[in-house]
Design a protein around this motif. Structure first.
Motif, PDB file in Angstrom:
ATOM      1  N   ARG A 192      71.054 101.204   4.543  1.00  0.00           N
ATOM      2  CA  ARG A 192      71.092  99.741   4.581  1.00  0.00           C
ATOM      3  C   ARG A 192      69.776  99.146   5.082  1.00  0.00           C
ATOM      4  O   ARG A 192      69.241  98.209   4.496  1.00  0.00           O
ATOM      5  CB  ARG A 192      72.247  99.265   5.461  1.00  0.00           C
ATOM      6  CG  ARG A 192      73.623  99.730   4.980  1.00  0.00           C
ATOM      7  CD  ARG A 192      74.717  99.257   5.914  1.00  0.00           C
ATOM      8  NE  ARG A 192      76.017  99.818   5.559  1.00  0.00           N
ATOM      9  CZ  ARG A 192      77.121  99.607   6.268  1.00  0.00           C
ATOM     10  NH1 ARG A 192      77.086  98.860   7.370  1.00  0.00           N
ATOM     11  NH2 ARG A 192      78.272 100.163   5.878  1.00  0.00           N
ATOM     12  N   SER A 193      69.281  99.693   6.176  1.00  0.00           N
ATOM     13  CA  SER A 193      68.086  99.119   6.785  1.00  0.00           C
ATOM     14  C   SER A 193      66.804  99.865   6.441  1.00  0.00           C
ATOM     15  O   SER A 193      65.712  99.338   6.628  1.00  0.00           O
ATOM     16  CB  SER A 193      68.250  99.077   8.309  1.00  0.00           C
ATOM     17  OG  SER A 193      68.311 100.390   8.839  1.00  0.00           O
ATOM     18  N   GLY A 194      66.917 101.115   5.985  1.00  0.00           N
ATOM     19  CA  GLY A 194      65.728 101.915   5.712  1.00  0.00           C
ATOM     20  C   GLY A 194      65.183 102.619   6.944  1.00  0.00           C
ATOM     21  O   GLY A 194      64.143 103.290   6.868  1.00  0.00           O
ATOM     22  N   SER A 195      65.856 102.489   8.081  1.00  0.00           N
ATOM     23  CA  SER A 195      65.402 103.135   9.315  1.00  0.00           C
ATOM     24  C   SER A 195      65.475 104.651   9.184  1.00  0.00           C
ATOM     25  O   SER A 195      66.387 105.194   8.552  1.00  0.00           O
ATOM     26  CB  SER A 195      66.262 102.694  10.502  1.00  0.00           C
ATOM     27  OG  SER A 195      66.186 101.297  10.686  1.00  0.00           O
ATOM     28  N   LEU A 196      64.506 105.338   9.806  1.00  0.00           N
ATOM     29  CA  LEU A 196      64.467 106.792   9.804  1.00  0.00           C
ATOM     30  C   LEU A 196      64.803 107.313  11.201  1.00  0.00           C
ATOM     31  O   LEU A 196      64.338 106.766  12.209  1.00  0.00           O
ATOM     32  CB  LEU A 196      63.088 107.294   9.384  1.00  0.00           C
ATOM     33  CG  LEU A 196      62.613 106.878   7.985  1.00  0.00           C
ATOM     34  CD1 LEU A 196      61.205 107.402   7.726  1.00  0.00           C
ATOM     35  CD2 LEU A 196      63.576 107.370   6.910  1.00  0.00           C
ATOM     36  N   TYR A 197      65.585 108.387  11.255  1.00  0.00           N
ATOM     37  CA  TYR A 197      66.007 108.941  12.534  1.00  0.00           C
ATOM     38  C   TYR A 197      65.666 110.433  12.599  1.00  0.00           C
ATOM     39  O   TYR A 197      65.785 111.164  11.610  1.00  0.00           O
ATOM     40  CB  TYR A 197      67.522 108.792  12.725  1.00  0.00           C
ATOM     41  CG  TYR A 197      68.001 107.377  12.879  1.00  0.00           C
ATOM     42  CD1 TYR A 197      68.181 106.823  14.146  1.00  0.00           C
ATOM     43  CD2 TYR A 197      68.288 106.599  11.771  1.00  0.00           C
ATOM     44  CE1 TYR A 197      68.628 105.520  14.299  1.00  0.00           C
ATOM     45  CE2 TYR A 197      68.745 105.293  11.906  1.00  0.00           C
ATOM     46  CZ  TYR A 197      68.912 104.759  13.168  1.00  0.00           C
ATOM     47  OH  TYR A 197      69.368 103.466  13.304  1.00  0.00           O
ATOM     48  N   THR A 198      65.248 110.872  13.776  1.00  0.00           N
ATOM     49  CA  THR A 198      65.129 112.294  14.089  1.00  0.00           C
ATOM     50  C   THR A 198      65.901 112.527  15.383  1.00  0.00           C
ATOM     51  O   THR A 198      65.837 111.713  16.313  1.00  0.00           O
ATOM     52  CB  THR A 198      63.667 112.734  14.269  1.00  0.00           C
ATOM     53  OG1 THR A 198      63.060 111.931  15.298  1.00  0.00           O
ATOM     54  CG2 THR A 198      62.892 112.566  12.967  1.00  0.00           C
ATOM     55  N   ALA A 199      66.646 113.613  15.437  1.00  0.00           N
ATOM     56  CA  ALA A 199      67.499 113.852  16.601  1.00  0.00           C
ATOM     57  C   ALA A 199      67.602 115.339  16.882  1.00  0.00           C
ATOM     58  O   ALA A 199      67.337 116.181  16.015  1.00  0.00           O
ATOM     59  CB  ALA A 199      68.883 113.267  16.350  1.00  0.00           C
ATOM     60  N   ASN A 200      67.984 115.653  18.102  1.00  0.00           N
ATOM     61  CA  ASN A 200      68.275 117.037  18.459  1.00  0.00           C
ATOM     62  C   ASN A 200      69.369 117.052  19.522  1.00  0.00           C
ATOM     63  O   ASN A 200      69.531 116.097  20.285  1.00  0.00           O
ATOM     64  CB  ASN A 200      67.017 117.772  18.945  1.00  0.00           C
ATOM     65  CG  ASN A 200      66.460 117.158  20.212  1.00  0.00           C
ATOM     66  OD1 ASN A 200      66.962 117.383  21.310  1.00  0.00           O
ATOM     67  ND2 ASN A 200      65.402 116.363  20.070  1.00  0.00           N
ATOM     68  N   ALA A 201      70.123 118.131  19.522  1.00  0.00           N
ATOM     69  CA  ALA A 201      71.235 118.266  20.462  1.00  0.00           C
ATOM     70  C   ALA A 201      71.322 119.700  20.931  1.00  0.00           C
ATOM     71  O   ALA A 201      71.036 120.634  20.172  1.00  0.00           O
ATOM     72  CB  ALA A 201      72.549 117.840  19.810  1.00  0.00           C
ATOM     73  N   ARG A 202      71.708 119.879  22.180  1.00  0.00           N
ATOM     74  CA  ARG A 202      71.947 121.189  22.766  1.00  0.00           C
ATOM     75  C   ARG A 202      73.338 121.160  23.373  1.00  0.00           C
ATOM     76  O   ARG A 202      73.650 120.300  24.193  1.00  0.00           O
ATOM     77  CB  ARG A 202      70.905 121.523  23.839  1.00  0.00           C
ATOM     78  CG  ARG A 202      69.469 121.433  23.349  1.00  0.00           C
ATOM     79  CD  ARG A 202      69.157 122.506  22.335  1.00  0.00           C
ATOM     80  NE  ARG A 202      67.776 122.449  21.874  1.00  0.00           N
ATOM     81  CZ  ARG A 202      67.378 121.837  20.772  1.00  0.00           C
ATOM     82  NH1 ARG A 202      68.277 121.187  20.022  1.00  0.00           N
ATOM     83  NH2 ARG A 202      66.117 121.841  20.416  1.00  0.00           N
ATOM     84  N   LEU A 203      74.179 122.089  22.962  1.00  0.00           N
ATOM     85  CA  LEU A 203      75.563 122.100  23.433  1.00  0.00           C
ATOM     86  C   LEU A 203      75.983 123.513  23.784  1.00  0.00           C
ATOM     87  O   LEU A 203      75.890 124.423  22.955  1.00  0.00           O
ATOM     88  CB  LEU A 203      76.493 121.530  22.351  1.00  0.00           C
ATOM     89  CG  LEU A 203      77.991 121.551  22.683  1.00  0.00           C
ATOM     90  CD1 LEU A 203      78.284 120.625  23.861  1.00  0.00           C
ATOM     91  CD2 LEU A 203      78.816 121.154  21.464  1.00  0.00           C
ATOM     92  N   ALA A 204      76.429 123.705  25.010  1.00  0.00           N
ATOM     93  CA  ALA A 204      76.950 125.000  25.460  1.00  0.00           C
ATOM     94  C   ALA A 204      78.452 124.878  25.676  1.00  0.00           C
ATOM     95  O   ALA A 204      78.972 123.794  25.964  1.00  0.00           O
ATOM     96  CB  ALA A 204      76.253 125.439  26.741  1.00  0.00           C
ATOM     97  N   GLY A 205      79.166 125.983  25.553  1.00  0.00           N
ATOM     98  CA  GLY A 205      80.602 125.937  25.763  1.00  0.00           C
ATOM     99  C   GLY A 205      81.217 127.317  25.778  1.00  0.00           C
ATOM    100  O   GLY A 205      80.521 128.337  25.741  1.00  0.00           O
ATOM    101  N   PHE A 206      82.547 127.346  25.825  1.00  0.00           N
ATOM    102  CA  PHE A 206      83.315 128.589  25.839  1.00  0.00           C
ATOM    103  C   PHE A 206      84.181 128.635  24.594  1.00  0.00           C
ATOM    104  O   PHE A 206      84.821 127.643  24.220  1.00  0.00           O
ATOM    105  CB  PHE A 206      84.188 128.657  27.090  1.00  0.00           C
ATOM    106  CG  PHE A 206      85.181 129.785  27.072  1.00  0.00           C
ATOM    107  CD1 PHE A 206      84.793 131.076  27.395  1.00  0.00           C
ATOM    108  CD2 PHE A 206      86.499 129.553  26.709  1.00  0.00           C
ATOM    109  CE1 PHE A 206      85.702 132.117  27.370  1.00  0.00           C
ATOM    110  CE2 PHE A 206      87.410 130.590  26.686  1.00  0.00           C
ATOM    111  CZ  PHE A 206      87.016 131.869  27.013  1.00  0.00           C
ATOM    112  N   LEU A 207      84.218 129.813  23.934  1.00  0.00           N
ATOM    113  CA  LEU A 207      84.974 129.971  22.700  1.00  0.00           C
ATOM    114  C   LEU A 207      85.769 131.272  22.746  1.00  0.00           C
ATOM    115  O   LEU A 207      85.203 132.339  23.030  1.00  0.00           O
ATOM    116  CB  LEU A 207      84.038 129.977  21.492  1.00  0.00           C
ATOM    117  CG  LEU A 207      84.687 130.056  20.110  1.00  0.00           C
ATOM    118  CD1 LEU A 207      85.394 128.742  19.783  1.00  0.00           C
ATOM    119  CD2 LEU A 207      83.629 130.347  19.044  1.00  0.00           C
ATOM    120  N   ALA A 208      87.066 131.184  22.469  1.00  0.00           N
ATOM    121  CA  ALA A 208      87.926 132.367  22.364  1.00  0.00           C
ATOM    122  C   ALA A 208      88.314 132.542  20.898  1.00  0.00           C
ATOM    123  O   ALA A 208      88.745 131.579  20.248  1.00  0.00           O
ATOM    124  CB  ALA A 208      89.176 132.208  23.222  1.00  0.00           C
TER     125      ALA A 208
END
Length: 205
Positions: A93-109
């Motif tokens: 819609r606006s033409g805006s550009l985004y760059t992002a990063n995420a770090r996620l830790a957790g427990f999985l069984a």
């Protein structure tokens, strides 16, 4: 994806039938560690919304404890999981550009339902569930038509105090040695397509 199946076939060729045919001596435990490439399929992203276009890629790391059946096939695993994700997107819609990063830790069984179980290894499905901290990501927005890049900000998913973790994978476990195996897998982890492998070292008996 082709490289994944080639690696799977290579492990089948390298397994040691003589070593893997030895009796296991009952259910047992072992350590596991591995890595997987992760990518958000375009079809899933476009189904959820129709305003943004982009891609999310990254890596998923796991370290944990595995329980094995008496025949040597994995029964279940308890893992510490880490996501390292990067994304790029465009607002249609606006033409805006985004760059992002995420770090996620957790427990999985994860519980394994083995379809094939032989002296050389096993193959089946893995169904996992777990939990991680509240999801946060840092992002930067640029307005190309104005020549402006805004300062970095943090996005927090406030609707959920914690992040549910889940996965459904097709997983194998190929015996390389009596106490060492490699487990290639492919599937979905929190909506991300993942394919990678786990090295498992069994406790000596």
């Amino acid at each position: 994806m082709r490289k994944f199946f080639l690696l799977f076939a290579l492990c089948l060729g390298l397994h040691n039938p003589r070593a893997s045919a030895q009796e296991e001596g009952g259910p047992h435990f072992g350590f596991e560690a591995g890595v997987a490439y992760a990518r958000l399929p375009d079809s899933i992203a476009d189904t959820v919304q129709d305003r943004y276009r982009g891609e999310v890629t990254g890596w998923s790391y796991a370290l944990g404890l595995t329980h094995f059946h008496e025949n040597g096939a994995p029964s279940y695993s308890l893992q510490l999981l880490l996501f390292r994700l990067d994304g790029e997107g465009r607002d249609l819609r606006s033409g805006s550009l985004y760059t992002a990063n995420a770090r996620l830790a957790g427990f999985l069984a994860t519980k394994y339902a083995n379809i094939v179980s032989r002296s050389w290894g096993s193959m089946g499905f893995g169904f996992g569930a777990g939990v991680g901290p509240q999801f946060k990501a840092t992002y930067r927005r640029a307005e190309p038509f104005q020549g402006v890049t805004l300062p970095e900000r943090t996005y927090t998913l406030k609707e959920l105090p914690v992040t549910p973790l889940f996965q459904i994978v097709l997983a194998g476990d190929i015996r390389l040695h009596r106490n060492l195996s490699f487990g290639p897998y492919v599937g979905l982890r929190n909506g991300l397509l993942v394919y990678g492998g786990m090295f498992r070292a069994r406790f000596a008996k």
